[in-house]
Design a protein around this motif. Structure first.
Motif, PDB file in Angstrom:
ATOM      1  N   UNK A 426     167.175   7.744   8.517  1.00 28.68           N
ATOM      2  CA  UNK A 426     168.500   7.274   9.268  1.00 28.68           C
ATOM      3  C   UNK A 426     169.597   7.346   8.148  1.00 28.68           C
ATOM      4  N   UNK A 427     169.539   7.367   6.746  1.00 30.03           N
ATOM      5  CA  UNK A 427     170.634   7.631   5.918  1.00 30.03           C
ATOM      6  C   UNK A 427     170.963   8.916   5.870  1.00 30.03           C
ATOM      7  N   UNK A 428     169.803   9.924   6.223  1.00 30.46           N
ATOM      8  CA  UNK A 428     170.266  11.054   6.306  1.00 30.46           C
ATOM      9  C   UNK A 428     171.026  11.617   7.620  1.00 30.46           C
ATOM     10  N   UNK A 429     170.711  10.929   8.561  1.00 31.80           N
ATOM     11  CA  UNK A 429     170.943  11.281   9.976  1.00 31.80           C
ATOM     12  C   UNK A 429     172.723  10.520  10.016  1.00 31.80           C
ATOM     13  N   UNK A 430     173.040   9.633   9.403  1.00 30.16           N
ATOM     14  CA  UNK A 430     174.329   9.148   9.340  1.00 30.16           C
ATOM     15  C   UNK A 430     175.071   9.678   8.244  1.00 30.16           C
ATOM     16  N   UNK A 431     174.427  10.606   7.573  1.00 31.09           N
ATOM     17  CA  UNK A 431     175.147  11.286   6.294  1.00 31.09           C
ATOM     18  C   UNK A 431     175.718  10.563   5.212  1.00 31.09           C
ATOM     19  N   UNK A 432     174.699   9.393   5.013  1.00 30.25           N
ATOM     20  CA  UNK A 432     174.790   8.541   3.949  1.00 30.25           C
ATOM     21  C   UNK A 432     174.141   9.270   2.626  1.00 30.25           C
ATOM     22  N   UNK A 433     173.335  10.303   2.720  1.00 28.16           N
ATOM     23  CA  UNK A 433     173.052  11.141   1.771  1.00 28.16           C
ATOM     24  C   UNK A 433     172.751  12.557   2.357  1.00 28.16           C
ATOM     25  N   UNK A 434     173.063  13.348   1.273  1.00 27.48           N
ATOM     26  CA  UNK A 434     172.977  14.848   1.703  1.00 27.48           C
ATOM     27  C   UNK A 434     171.575  15.312   1.313  1.00 27.48           C
ATOM     28  N   UNK A 435     171.131  16.458   1.796  1.00 30.56           N
ATOM     29  CA  UNK A 435     170.040  17.108   1.028  1.00 30.56           C
ATOM     30  C   UNK A 435     169.524  17.383  -0.272  1.00 30.56           C
ATOM     31  N   UNK A 436     171.120  17.833  -0.780  1.00 27.98           N
ATOM     32  CA  UNK A 436     171.095  18.061  -2.196  1.00 27.98           C
ATOM     33  C   UNK A 436     170.987  16.738  -3.140  1.00 27.98           C
ATOM     34  N   UNK A 437     171.622  15.543  -2.493  1.00 31.61           N
ATOM     35  CA  UNK A 437     171.377  14.458  -3.148  1.00 31.61           C
ATOM     36  C   UNK A 437     169.963  13.713  -3.130  1.00 31.61           C
ATOM     37  N   UNK A 438     169.204  14.016  -2.100  1.00 30.28           N
ATOM     38  CA  UNK A 438     167.789  13.732  -1.805  1.00 30.28           C
ATOM     39  C   UNK A 438     167.219  14.276  -2.739  1.00 30.28           C
ATOM     40  N   UNK A 439     167.206  15.579  -3.321  1.00 24.27           N
ATOM     41  CA  UNK A 439     166.446  16.343  -4.238  1.00 24.27           C
ATOM     42  C   UNK A 439     166.792  15.667  -5.850  1.00 24.27           C
ATOM     43  N   UNK A 440     168.162  15.247  -5.818  1.00 25.86           N
ATOM     44  CA  UNK A 440     168.587  14.957  -7.093  1.00 25.86           C
ATOM     45  C   UNK A 440     168.162  13.333  -7.545  1.00 25.86           C
ATOM     46  N   UNK A 441     167.964  12.577  -6.312  1.00 28.93           N
ATOM     47  CA  UNK A 441     167.509  11.306  -6.446  1.00 28.93           C
ATOM     48  C   UNK A 441     166.017  10.940  -6.757  1.00 28.93           C
ATOM     49  N   UNK A 442     165.337  11.718  -6.108  1.00 27.00           N
ATOM     50  CA  UNK A 442     163.925  11.436  -6.617  1.00 27.00           C
ATOM     51  C   UNK A 442     163.669  11.865  -7.925  1.00 27.00           C
ATOM     52  N   UNK A 443     162.753  10.859  -8.687  1.00 26.88           N
ATOM     53  CA  UNK A 443     162.306  11.157 -10.024  1.00 26.88           C
ATOM     54  C   UNK A 443     161.007  11.865 -10.078  1.00 26.88           C
ATOM     55  N   UNK A 444     161.219  13.296  -9.968  1.00 24.15           N
ATOM     56  CA  UNK A 444     160.092  14.196  -9.925  1.00 24.15           C
ATOM     57  C   UNK A 444     158.925  13.784 -10.978  1.00 24.15           C
ATOM     58  N   UNK A 445     159.449  13.745 -12.206  1.00 25.99           N
ATOM     59  CA  UNK A 445     158.484  13.514 -13.338  1.00 25.99           C
ATOM     60  C   UNK A 445     157.539  12.378 -13.058  1.00 25.99           C
ATOM     61  N   UNK A 446     158.397  11.496 -12.656  1.00 32.38           N
ATOM     62  CA  UNK A 446     157.536  10.116 -12.274  1.00 32.38           C
ATOM     63  C   UNK A 446     156.347  10.413 -11.272  1.00 32.38           C
ATOM     64  N   UNK A 447     156.739  10.815 -10.283  1.00 34.10           N
ATOM     65  CA  UNK A 447     155.821  11.253  -9.173  1.00 34.10           C
ATOM     66  C   UNK A 447     154.722  12.103  -9.733  1.00 34.10           C
TER      67      UNK A 447
END
Length: 586
Positions: A426-447
């Protein structure tokens, strides 16, 4: 039997590597996992099983939701209101710590501490009080609050996912509250009333003050006689000066920072250098360069300055700054490095970075547009002008959406993973967050660390090491009763979490408590709750939890400060947790 001893040796080497910070934690865990795969202790399928774990996937989605709320500036504004009107040490503690603990139950505690740290420091500067009295309690309050709900910390979600994998129902949203609320309330009481006497009244060097900055900056004017006019900085050999570091160029009252090797030099440019300023007079020997000041008279008024703490997962660790391609990677130039409240006086480019180092950087216009980096946590006050009313509105809508999903999870209508997936969609569909921001917000090293920990945990099970440790704990503690067994589980988990990340500690302890449960014929759920609480309760070192690392340098602390205030809190939390679990689940 060979597999057993091999796993024991490999695990010992892994723990020692983590303790002495030989490499970044995710590199150490991934390397250990690969060794177990190559030696056949676990299969490739077992090695990647952690990447599909429900808890791990939920954590990834939660990063996106929390990141959307964080960028709205709502958390920052709330913290600023809490600080207004505070008049004394106890007053600010009582105003700040309880709301922060409550907030940490629903939002990732790392951005909370990042946002609060510069605000608390500024308040302390205005009042003439040492920030060392407040920043450790700030970190501890967020750690305590994270134990209240299922999404309060990644550890809770990891344990939830492990329970489901082992055929259990998993944790409900507020199930941990039975333990989390008592330890938070008692812990906050300890911090509010006792921490001031235990913490040092230590003056912190304010590295962003103009006078402090000018002590290690100098300016050189480019005149018409300079032989490298309209040529690059690299051709002019200004990138390899002994003891000096070119950080910016002032041209027509505009700062060019950071300076790349391809930047062209023009007549009238004012070059700003940092480092060993005693050597700057040597530039006067170069035709066309005139020393203007040895005290940086135009600095820092024309530059944007950022303070940041180097993380445990930084790609910068154990490397010289000049070998990290820092300027192009981060659109910033380091002008000073502070370690344990002291500025390192070596040439900037030759400094080898360590976790907890504070970097003072001049940043360019593109800095805020670059992806959020896992290399450092920025602890500079947010510029309110950068937050628009539209972002604030989106932030409140995101909070509302999260609240609805929490209600659906609590009522049993949706699972935690499904709720977070719907929220993110829903955050993505309502444009609260962009695909680029999604990639950057995930802490990949933690995962990555969490996923690798699952495979390592299976290696402990397959080799019999988990069973052996469980039997050792039983033989040691069971003669003294159930409480002694629960205490031993708590203590071993807590030792692990002080040596590695909290989620990894929980994953490695889980196969051990599974065996403990089978041996004693007791329910796995209360043991899993003890693991979740203990893994998050890292109070005795600055390296066991990311929020401790953030305040470590910012508060001018020493390692012993964490032991002095953290040891009593560790004992308090352990006793309350074990007693609560004993009488609620047995």
């Amino acid at each position: 039997m060979i597999e057993f001893y091999f796993v024991v040796i490999a695990m010992s080497l892994m723990l020692m590597s983590l303790l002495f910070e030989i490499e970044r934690p995710e590199v150490i865990l991934a390397s250990t996992l690969m060794v177990f795969v190559l030696t056949g202790i676990i299969t490739p399928a077992e090695a990647i099983s952690g990447f599909s774990n429900e808890g791990m996937l939920t954590i990834g989605l939660l990063f996106i939701v929390a990141g959307t709320i964080q960028k709205s500036g709502i958390v920052d504004r709330a913290l600023q209101r809490l600080l207004k009107g505070a008049t004394s040490n106890h007053h600010i503690m009582a105003r700040l710590l309880p709301p922060i603990s409550l907030l940490s139950g629903f939002v990732n505690n790392t951005p909370i501490v990042i946002a609060a740290t510069p605000m608390v420091k500024k308040w302390c500067e205005d009042k003439g009080i040492s920030p060392s009295k407040f920043l450790i309690p700030l970190s501890y309050a967020t750690i305590l609050g994270g134990t209240i709900t299922l999404i309060g910390t990644s550890t809770n979600l990891v344990v939830h996912g492990l329970l489901i994998e082992n055929g259990h129902k998993g944790l409900s949203f507020f199930q941990l509250s039975a333990v989390g609320i008592p330890i938070t309330l008692i812990g906050l009481g300890y911090l509010i009333f006792c921490s001031s006497a235990l913490l040092p009244d230590r003056k912190v060097n304010v590295i962003t003050e103009s006078e402090a900055l000018r002590e290690f900056t100098g300016e050189v004017l480019v005149t018409r006689d300079f032989p490298y006019l309209n040529q690059t900085v690299k051709n002019a050999k200004l990138r390899s000066l002994k003891g000096l570091y070119l950080v910016s160029i002032l041209r027509d009252n505009t700062a060019i920072a950071p300076v790349s090797s391809t930047t062209l030099l023009h007549e009238g440019d004012l070059l700003l250098f940092t480092g060993d300023i005693s050597t700057i007079t040597e530039l006067q020997r170069v035709k066309g360069l005139e020393l203007q000041s040895s005290s940086g008279s135009h600095f820092p008024e024309d530059h944007r300055l950022i303070e940041a703490v180097v993380t445990h997962h930084s790609s910068l660790l154990f490397k010289k700054i000049k070998d990290t391609d820092f300027r192009s990677q981060h659109q910033a130039a380091v002008i000073a490095v502070h370690r344990q409240n002291h500025r390192l006086k070596a040439k900037i480019g030759d400094i080898i970075l360590k976790p907890g180092d504070i970097l003072l950087m001049i940043v360019g216009d593109e800095f805020s547009k670059k992806k959020r980096s896992a290399d450092f946590y920025s602890i500079t006050l947010l510029d309110e002008k950068l937050v628009t009313p539209k972002q604030i509105k989106k932030g409140w809508l995101a909070i509302g959406l999260l609240a609805v999903m929490i209600g659906l999870v609590t009522s049993g209508i949706l699972s935690m993973l499904t709720a977070m997936a719907i929220t993110t969609l829903l955050l993505f569909l309502f444009k609260f967050v962009s695909p680029g921001e999604i990639q950057n917000q995930i802490q990949w090293h933690v995962l990555l660390m969490i996923a690798c920990s699952f495979g390592i945990g299976l290696a402990l099970t397959n080799s019999g090491v988990a069973t052996s440790i469980a039997h050792f704990l039983m033989n040691l503690a069971s003669p003294y009763g159930l409480i002694a067994v629960l205490l031993s589980v708590y203590l071993l988990t807590n030792i692990f979490t002080e040596m590695m990340t909290n989620s990894a500690a929980a994953v490695l302890m889980f196969p051990i408590v599974v065996e403990v449960g089978k041996t004693m014929q007791i329910d796995l759920l209360p043991l899993a709750i003890i693991v979740a609480i203990s893994a998050s309760s890292s109070f005795m070192t600055p390296i066991g939890y990311q929020t401790n690392l953030i305040v470590y340098g910012a508060g001018g602390y020493r390692f012993k400060d964490f032991i002095k205030i953290g040891a009593p809190l560790t004992v308090i939390v352990m006793i309350v947790t074990v007693i609560t679990v004993r009488f609620m689940w047995f």
